[in-house]
Design a protein around this motif. Structure first.
Motif, PDB file in Angstrom:
ATOM      1  N   LYS A  29     -17.427 -20.602  41.026  1.00  0.00           N
ATOM      2  CA  LYS A  29     -16.751 -21.458  40.048  1.00  0.00           C
ATOM      3  C   LYS A  29     -15.276 -21.616  40.409  1.00  0.00           C
ATOM      4  O   LYS A  29     -14.691 -22.684  40.243  1.00  0.00           O
ATOM      5  N   HIS A  34     -19.694 -26.248  39.584  1.00  0.00           N
ATOM      6  CA  HIS A  34     -20.242 -26.000  38.248  1.00  0.00           C
ATOM      7  C   HIS A  34     -21.397 -25.009  38.401  1.00  0.00           C
ATOM      8  O   HIS A  34     -22.413 -25.328  39.025  1.00  0.00           O
ATOM      9  N   THR A  36     -24.108 -22.200  36.626  1.00  0.00           N
ATOM     10  CA  THR A  36     -24.761 -21.613  35.459  1.00  0.00           C
ATOM     11  C   THR A  36     -25.586 -20.429  35.925  1.00  0.00           C
ATOM     12  O   THR A  36     -25.874 -20.296  37.126  1.00  0.00           O
ATOM     13  N   GLU A  76     -21.261 -14.751  30.946  1.00  0.00           N
ATOM     14  CA  GLU A  76     -20.304 -15.586  30.211  1.00  0.00           C
ATOM     15  C   GLU A  76     -18.870 -15.136  30.470  1.00  0.00           C
ATOM     16  O   GLU A  76     -17.967 -15.958  30.621  1.00  0.00           O
ATOM     17  N   GLU A  81     -18.313 -19.611  30.845  1.00  0.00           N
ATOM     18  CA  GLU A  81     -19.145 -20.721  30.392  1.00  0.00           C
ATOM     19  C   GLU A  81     -20.047 -20.217  29.271  1.00  0.00           C
ATOM     20  O   GLU A  81     -20.558 -19.090  29.325  1.00  0.00           O
TER      21      GLU A  81
END
Length: 537
Positions: A29, A34, A36, A76, A81
């Protein structure tokens, strides 16, 4: 099309797969991608929501109300995120969905099997995480260790997924143990060799091997592992124990982990922005002085039961230039009589969430001690309910006031100042049926809560069935209890405060879930600041 990285583990559990995965996510990141993340758990529970924290550590709640694995908290905090219910699934949830489909007749009389049906369902969840997040890179951690029977469908699904995605789109990172044998005065590579051999026997060749050890991993050891495990020596990474989990990303960065991973996926090595992360670590190292915070709970024999609380206190402490020492206090052993001896040296007292009557009286004793002695206090979820019960008993004169959660053991006529939410009255299933996820809260002006948040409307994550009983609200407020947070319709009490106190705030929500390194949660920051003032005074 998203790229995918699967993280597996070998030899023993608790090696730090989650921290390794989160650290790689943080680095990617920081390079502008991006990212996840996703956790796949092989156990048959549908989610960890009904599991004891002694079994599984804390249950982490996402914004959309999923009760997930505690590794989601690491994810997180490291990648900054908000994750979703697509970021965590179990083998139990896969089987639950498949059996429901089979009962509906979706399989047209066919035999439902692990392959292809279970593996296809797993792959669908992996794809869904990519599609719904729109991420460039999806990092998926497979729980357990290679060789576990329950983990085999996940390894097989990942193997198939790599074949379907084609070259350069899927990587495997294997985290394994390189133990130090004191009698031999050396680290041993054989456990890693056997672990990789087991993984390869399942059709998966790791692209990277991350070696966990409490001793340094020399180049000769890495070269030996590379030779026997069929990887390049540069792709064998040392990950020795670190003073802080937040130092792991920089350790892996210095070994070029992120650059090598991007190269293998055919992605450009964009300029990295590590200044915020370095600034956080610099602030951590610069902390001068310490604060002692008591966390009075029920699951104190397993610190992971309050993992996010620990992290949120650390984040807030660093922001205030103080190292926070967390003292876990068993609520079962705490009473009004011994509170001074146990809590007298503390700079602040925190009562976290939980369920059940065990240790509840100790939490009430902690709330009373903090309120009467002027010690900064923060209550979370059940901690708010303990604070309300204590105030009702000792200020309002409601003898024995408690929660309706404990009605079975309460004498007739007990005032239940905390009661079951109306929408929970007909709920029979325990799993996934509480008030879960982010809800809005109106912050009352002129309160400690407003001073902390600085905003009239906030959103916090919840996980509970019981709320302050509105039948007693007027009596509580007339006696001086300040309601500092309400649901938008004024129906639910979300935050309370004690009057004329340096800092005595309790929240029905779980603010600890939203604290991040370098971005401490405002309520925790205000609490720690108050604890620091208390110590100085």
């Amino acid at each position: 099309m998203a790229k995918h990285i699967f993280v597996t583990g070998g030899v023993v559990s608790s090696l730090g797969k989650g921290i390794t995965a989160a650290s790689l996510g943080q680095l990617l990141k920081a390079r502008g991608y991006h990212v996840t993340m996703q956790k796949m758990d092989p156990y048959l529970n549908v989610d960890p929501g009904t599991m004891s924290p002694f079994q599984h550590g804390e249950v982490f709640v996402t914004e959309d109300g999923h009760e997930g694995d505690l590794d989601l908290g690491h994810y997180e905090r490291f990648i900054d995120e908000n994750l979703s219910r697509e970021s965590n699934f179990t083998q139990g949830s896969i089987y639950q969905t498949l059996i429901a489909r089979e009962r509906r007749g979706d399989f047209l009389g066919g035999t439902v099997q692990v392959i292809p049906h279970v593996t296809e369902a797993i792959k669908e969840r992996i794809r869904r995480a990519a599609e719904q997040s729109g991420a460039d890179i999806v990092i998926s951690e497979i729980g357990g260790t290679v060789g576990d029977i329950e983990g085999l469908p996940f390894i097989e699904a990942a193997r198939q997924f790599k074949k379907e995605m084609g070259p350069g789109n899927v990587l495997f990172v294997h985290v394994t143990l390189v133990p130090y044998i004191a009698a031999a005065h050396e680290v041993k590579t054989k456990p890693t060799q056997h672990s990789v051999k087991e993984l390869r026997s399942l059709g998966v060749q790791p692209d990277f091997i991350v070696c966990r050890s409490d001793h340094a991993i020399e180049d000769g050891v890495r070269e030996k592992i590379a030779l026997f495990c069929d990887v390049d020596a540069d792709d064998v990474l040392a990950c020795p124990d670190a003073p802080s989990i937040y130092e792991v990303p920089l350790s892996l960065y210095e070994q070029g982990f992120d650059i090598s991973a991007l190269a293998k996926m055919g992605l450009a090595p964009r300029k990295i922005k590590l200044a915020p992360w370095r600034a956080f670590l610099k602030a951590k190292d610069a902390c001068a002085g310490e604060l002692d915070i008591a966390v009075v709970g029920k699951y104190v024999s397993l610190p992971d039961a309050y993992l996010s609380v620990h992290e949120a206190l650390e984040h807030a402490g660093i922001a205030c230039g103080r190292k926070v020492n967390v003292h876990l206090v068993d609520g079962e052993e705490l009473t009004d009589a011994n509170a001074e001896g146990v809590l007298g040296a503390m700079d602040g007292i925190l009562v976290p969430g939980g369920f059940g009557q065990r240790a509840f009286e100790g939490k009430i004793a902690a709330a009373r001690y903090a309120r009467e002695r002027g010690v900064p206090f923060l209550g979370i979820c059940l901690g708010l309910q303990a604070a309300v019960c204590e105030f009702a008993r000792n200020v309002c004169g409601l003898t024995g006031a408690t929660s309706a959660e404990f009605a079975d053991s309460a004498p007739e006529g007990t005032p239940f100042v905390v009661d079951l939410m109306p929408e929970q009255e007909d709920v029979e299933d325990k799993g996934g049926t509480m008030r879960l996820g982010a809800y809005p809260c109106k912050v009352v002006s002129g309160t400690r809560a407003e001073a902390a948040y600085g905003e009239p409307i906030i959103y916090e994550r919840h996980r509970h069935r019981y709320e302050v009983n509105n039948a007693y609200r007027d009596r509580l407020t007339e006696a001086g209890l300040v309601v500092s947070g309400l649901s938008p319709d004024d129906r639910l009490v979300e935050m309370v405060e004690a009057p004329d106190h340096p800092f005595y705030v309790a929240s029905q929500a779980h603010p600890e879930f939203k604290s991040r390194p370098g971005k401490p949660h405002p309520l925790f920051k205000a609490f720690v600041e108050a604890a620091n003032t208390h110590k100085e005074n």
